[in-house]
Scaffold this active site. Structure first.
Site, PDB file in Angstrom:
ATOM      1  N   ARG A 126      14.835   0.104   5.036  1.00  0.00           N
ATOM      2  CA  ARG A 126      13.900  -0.086   3.796  1.00  0.00           C
ATOM      3  C   ARG A 126      14.838  -0.950   2.933  1.00  0.00           C
ATOM      4  NH1 ARG A 126       8.672   2.115   3.780  1.00  0.00           N
ATOM      5  NH2 ARG A 126       8.656   0.360   2.227  1.00  0.00           N
ATOM      6  N   LYS A 149      -1.378   7.976   3.368  1.00  0.00           N
ATOM      7  CA  LYS A 149      -1.396   6.473   3.818  1.00  0.00           C
ATOM      8  C   LYS A 149      -2.252   5.780   4.950  1.00  0.00           C
ATOM      9  CE  LYS A 149       3.171   5.156   2.238  1.00  0.00           C
ATOM     10  NZ  LYS A 149       4.809   4.272   2.804  1.00  0.00           N
ATOM     11  N   PRO A 151       0.765  -1.024  -0.315  1.00  0.00           N
ATOM     12  CA  PRO A 151       0.122   0.061   0.304  1.00  0.00           C
ATOM     13  C   PRO A 151       0.657   1.202   0.257  1.00  0.00           C
ATOM     14  CG  PRO A 151      -0.887  -1.832   1.771  1.00  0.00           C
ATOM     15  CD  PRO A 151       0.604  -2.277   0.906  1.00  0.00           C
ATOM     16  N   GLU A 152       1.187   2.267  -1.643  1.00  0.00           N
ATOM     17  CA  GLU A 152       1.159   3.515  -0.660  1.00  0.00           C
ATOM     18  C   GLU A 152      -0.200   4.345  -1.177  1.00  0.00           C
ATOM     19  OE1 GLU A 152       5.024   4.280  -2.691  1.00  0.00           O
ATOM     20  OE2 GLU A 152       5.849   2.082  -2.822  1.00  0.00           O
TER      21      GLU A 152
END
Length: 277
Positions: free
Chosen positions: A264, A51, A2-3
């Site tokens: 990340r 988000k 999800p972005e």
């Protein structure tokens, strides 16, 4: 993953299924809201902020038009059901009586029922119910929303530039700078601009151009579930570097590399994105 565009799309799906409809039941499978009952509340709208997902609700009324007592102990006040998808979260909508098949049942966190649809939230994070007037206390720290009415490329660039020693790869993921960029868009943006993810923000040329490109990429994918930065929707052709470790760069043929930056994973081409001296 999800972005910003995925969350925007999810908000629209929920809006089409629930907006204007009265809830006939609710089931919260998170400790804080386990005893909450939203039966009788009406979904006013579903919206996104970066988000974050926001379901705004209006209180129930009796036949005479008076506001009834509710589980939230408020009178006439709108409330917002907030959720965050993070890496694994998802909302799905079903017809009444339809089998819920998206994820295992133990991942369900919220279920909302109407006469027309059922909305099921899987693996949601930060689920909270709050007065709509207090949304800013939760989300006011976010930078300009790439797909929101407050989008401002210059302001996003100013916020990025306020921390010149931070790597640009980490700065793009900081939602306080601009809201909506996730790991996929981070990697693709920096490839398209020819910038190494390890470059300090202070050494990145044309930050307004970078933020404007971020807006164009997310806007191009708004309204569809396949995220593409290359212009192709064919499987295996939707990205330049993201998810393509050891595959040839689409520009120069060099093997795409993958390393961890911050917490990340980062993909980049060492030739098209040379390291900053």
């Amino acid at each position: 993953m999800p972005e910003g565009d995925t969350v925007w799309n999810t908000a629209r799906v929920l809006h089409r299924a629930l907006a204007g409809h009265r809830l006939t039941g609710s089931d919260f499978r998170v400790p804080r809201l386990a005893a909450t009952d939203l039966t009788g509340w009406t979904v006013h709208e579903s919206a996104s902020r970066g988000k974050h997902l926001l379901l705004r609700l209006t209180p129930p009324t009796d036949p005479s038009g008076h506001v009834e007592a509710t589980a939230t102990e408020t009178t006439g006040q709108r409330w917002t059901l907030h959720s965050h998808l993070r890496m694994e979260g998802a909302w799905r909508t079903y017809r009444p009586g339809e089998r819920w098949t998206a994820r295992p049942a133990h991942l369900i966190r919220v279920v909302l029922y109407t006469d027309h649809a059922v909305a099921v939230g899987y693996h949601l994070h930060e689920v909270a119910l709050m007065p709509t007037t207090e949304e800013d206390a939760l989300l006011g720290h976010l930078g300009p929303d790439l797909l929101g009415p407050d989008w401002d490329a210059a302001e996003a660039a100013r916020r990025l530039g306020a921390h010149p020693g931070t790597t640009i790869g980490e700065a793009l993921l900081d939602q306080r700078n601009l809201a909506g960029v996730g790991n996929l868009y981070k990697c693709e943006l920096l490839f398209l601009r020819g910038v190494s993810p390890w470059t300090p923000v202070g050494a990145v040329p044309d930050l307004p151009g970078l933020t404007a490109l971020a807006h164009r990429l997310l806007a191009a994918n708004r309204g569809r579930w396949t995220q593409s930065t290359t212009g192709s929707l064919h499987r295996g052709q939707t990205s330049y570097v993201y998810g393509r470790r050891a595959q040839p760069c689409r520009r120069c043929g060099t093997a795409i590399r993958k390393e961890v930056l911050g917490d990340r994973v980062t993909y980049w081409c060492p030739v098209c994105q040379p390291a900053h001296p």
